[in-house]
Write a protein that holds these residues in place. Structure first.
Motif, short mmCIF file in Angstrom:
data_model
loop_
_atom_site.label_atom_id
_atom_site.label_comp_id
_atom_site.label_asym_id
_atom_site.label_seq_id
_atom_site.Cartn_x
_atom_site.Cartn_y
_atom_site.Cartn_z
N GLY A 1 0.77 -1.24 0.00
CA GLY A 1 0.00 0.00 0.00
C GLY A 1 0.80 1.28 0.00
O GLY A 1 0.24 2.37 0.18
N TRP A 2 2.09 1.19 -0.21
CA TRP A 2 2.94 2.38 -0.28
C TRP A 2 2.82 3.02 -1.65
O TRP A 2 2.60 2.33 -2.65
N VAL A 3 2.97 4.35 -1.71
CA VAL A 3 2.86 5.10 -2.95
C VAL A 3 4.23 5.66 -3.32
O VAL A 3 4.88 6.33 -2.52
N ARG A 4 4.64 5.39 -4.55
CA ARG A 4 5.91 5.90 -5.07
C ARG A 4 5.75 7.41 -5.28
O ARG A 4 4.81 7.85 -5.94
N VAL A 5 6.67 8.19 -4.71
CA VAL A 5 6.55 9.65 -4.86
C VAL A 5 7.67 10.25 -5.70
O VAL A 5 7.58 11.42 -6.08
N GLY A 6 8.70 9.49 -5.99
CA GLY A 6 9.75 10.02 -6.87
C GLY A 6 11.04 9.24 -6.77
O GLY A 6 11.25 8.46 -5.84
N CYS A 7 11.89 9.48 -7.76
CA CYS A 7 13.18 8.80 -7.84
C CYS A 7 14.28 9.84 -8.00
O CYS A 7 14.10 10.84 -8.68
N VAL A 8 15.42 9.55 -7.39
CA VAL A 8 16.60 10.39 -7.55
C VAL A 8 17.70 9.51 -8.15
O VAL A 8 18.16 8.57 -7.48
N PRO A 9 18.11 9.78 -9.39
CA PRO A 9 19.17 8.98 -10.00
C PRO A 9 20.50 9.16 -9.25
O PRO A 9 20.79 10.24 -8.74
N ASN A 10 21.27 8.09 -9.20
CA ASN A 10 22.62 8.14 -8.62
C ASN A 10 22.65 8.69 -7.19
O ASN A 10 23.60 9.34 -6.78
N TYR A 11 21.62 8.41 -6.42
CA TYR A 11 21.48 8.94 -5.07
C TYR A 11 22.47 8.30 -4.11
O TYR A 11 22.97 8.94 -3.19
N ALA A 12 22.75 7.03 -4.30
CA ALA A 12 23.61 6.29 -3.37
C ALA A 12 24.49 5.33 -4.16
O ALA A 12 24.47 5.32 -5.39
N LEU A 13 25.24 4.54 -3.42
CA LEU A 13 26.08 3.51 -4.02
C LEU A 13 25.63 2.14 -3.56
O LEU A 13 25.22 1.97 -2.41
N MET A 14 25.74 1.18 -4.44
CA MET A 14 25.55 -0.21 -4.07
C MET A 14 26.78 -0.63 -3.24
O MET A 14 27.81 0.05 -3.28
N PRO A 15 26.70 -1.73 -2.51
CA PRO A 15 27.83 -2.16 -1.69
C PRO A 15 29.13 -2.36 -2.48
O PRO A 15 30.22 -2.23 -1.93
N ASP A 16 29.02 -2.62 -3.79
CA ASP A 16 30.21 -2.80 -4.62
C ASP A 16 30.73 -1.49 -5.20
O ASP A 16 31.70 -1.49 -5.95
N GLY A 17 30.08 -0.37 -4.88
CA GLY A 17 30.54 0.94 -5.35
C GLY A 17 29.82 1.47 -6.58
O GLY A 17 30.02 2.62 -6.96
N ALA A 18 28.99 0.67 -7.21
CA ALA A 18 28.25 1.13 -8.38
C ALA A 18 27.14 2.10 -7.95
O ALA A 18 26.47 1.87 -6.94
N PRO A 19 26.94 3.19 -8.70
CA PRO A 19 25.87 4.13 -8.33
C PRO A 19 24.49 3.51 -8.55
O PRO A 19 24.31 2.68 -9.43
N CYS A 20 23.54 3.93 -7.72
CA CYS A 20 22.17 3.45 -7.88
C CYS A 20 21.20 4.58 -7.59
O CYS A 20 21.49 5.49 -6.80
N GLY A 21 20.07 4.51 -8.24
CA GLY A 21 19.00 5.47 -7.95
C GLY A 21 18.26 5.05 -6.70
O GLY A 21 18.34 3.89 -6.26
N THR A 22 17.55 5.99 -6.14
CA THR A 22 16.75 5.74 -4.94
C THR A 22 15.33 6.19 -5.21
O THR A 22 15.09 7.28 -5.73
N THR A 23 14.37 5.35 -4.86
CA THR A 23 12.96 5.66 -5.00
C THR A 23 12.39 5.93 -3.62
O THR A 23 12.63 5.17 -2.68
N PHE A 24 11.64 7.02 -3.51
CA PHE A 24 11.01 7.40 -2.25
C PHE A 24 9.54 7.01 -2.28
O PHE A 24 8.87 7.16 -3.30
N PHE A 25 9.05 6.50 -1.15
CA PHE A 25 7.67 6.06 -0.99
C PHE A 25 7.08 6.74 0.23
O PHE A 25 7.79 7.06 1.18
N CYS A 26 5.74 6.88 0.21
CA CYS A 26 5.05 7.33 1.41
C CYS A 26 3.79 6.48 1.58
O CYS A 26 3.34 5.83 0.64
N LYS A 27 3.27 6.52 2.79
CA LYS A 27 2.04 5.78 3.09
C LYS A 27 1.24 6.60 4.06
O LYS A 27 1.76 7.05 5.10
N GLN A 28 -0.03 6.80 3.75
CA GLN A 28 -0.95 7.49 4.64
C GLN A 28 -1.67 6.43 5.46
O GLN A 28 -2.27 5.51 4.89
N LEU A 29 -1.60 6.54 6.76
CA LEU A 29 -2.27 5.56 7.63
C LEU A 29 -3.64 6.05 8.05
O LEU A 29 -3.90 7.21 8.12
#
Length: 176
Positions: free
Chosen positions: A148-176
């Motif tokens: 029931g979470w809602v995708r609110v947006g993505c940020v490319p290259n936000y973080a690194l994977m454990p091996d050092g490769a860049p990865c995007g991050t998707t943000f979610f929200c949920k109204q209870l």
């Protein structure tokens, strides 16, 4: 999936402190399995234990809720946190963090049960908005959407994977 041998429960500060080693085992396994959860591989066990000791301090201060999933032998195989220590203009909100399931315990519905439990704890604390982030394109995105979470947006290259490769991050929200 039915997982009768799995128990989800909240740890108080004393139990959390005595569980640091078991929690570190789950974190190290997840990072070494490729999970982008703020740490780089290889994750030294002592660094993982230091992280969990910091979480325990947050539990002691009442700024975090720590939930664990235990198997039939009482071994911790998963965890999630509800971060409630937020600014005073956000008393209705909490962040969900470090939703982790050991690789040997995956595909048993544990993550789904942890997420349902964190929703229940948030509701009991009067929280009406939850926020989390995850690796863009990862398996967790489907889990959160099904819960029931809602995708609110993505940020490319936000973080690194454990091996050092860049990865995007998707943000979610949920109204209870």
């Amino acid at each position: 999936m039915n997982t009768p041998a799995i128990t989800i429960r909240r740890l108080g500060a004393d139990e959390a402190l005595s569980s640091v080693e078991a929690l570190a085992e789950v974190l190290v396994d997840c990072v070494h399995g490729g999970a982008s959860v703020s740490f780089m591989a290889p994750l030294p066990f002592e660094k993982a234990m230091a992280f969990w000791r910091g979480v325990v301090e947050g539990v002691q201060r009442g700024e975090r809720v720590l939930l664990v999933a235990e198997n039939g032998e009482g071994r911790i195989v998963g965890t999630v946190q509800l971060i409630t220590g937020l600014p005073e203009n956000q008393p209705h909100r909490a962040d969900v963090a470090k939703m982790l399931v050991h690789r040997r315990a995956r595909r048993q519905g544990i993550a789904h049960r942890l997420m349902a439990a964190v929703d229940d704890v948030a509701r009991a604390q009067g929280k009406t908005v939850l926020v989390l982030d995850t690796v863009t394109g990862g398996d967790a995105e489907r889990l959160y959407e099904r819960a029931g979470w809602v995708r609110v947006g993505c940020v490319p290259n936000y973080a690194l994977m454990p091996d050092g490769a860049p990865c995007g991050t998707t943000f979610f929200c949920k109204q209870l």
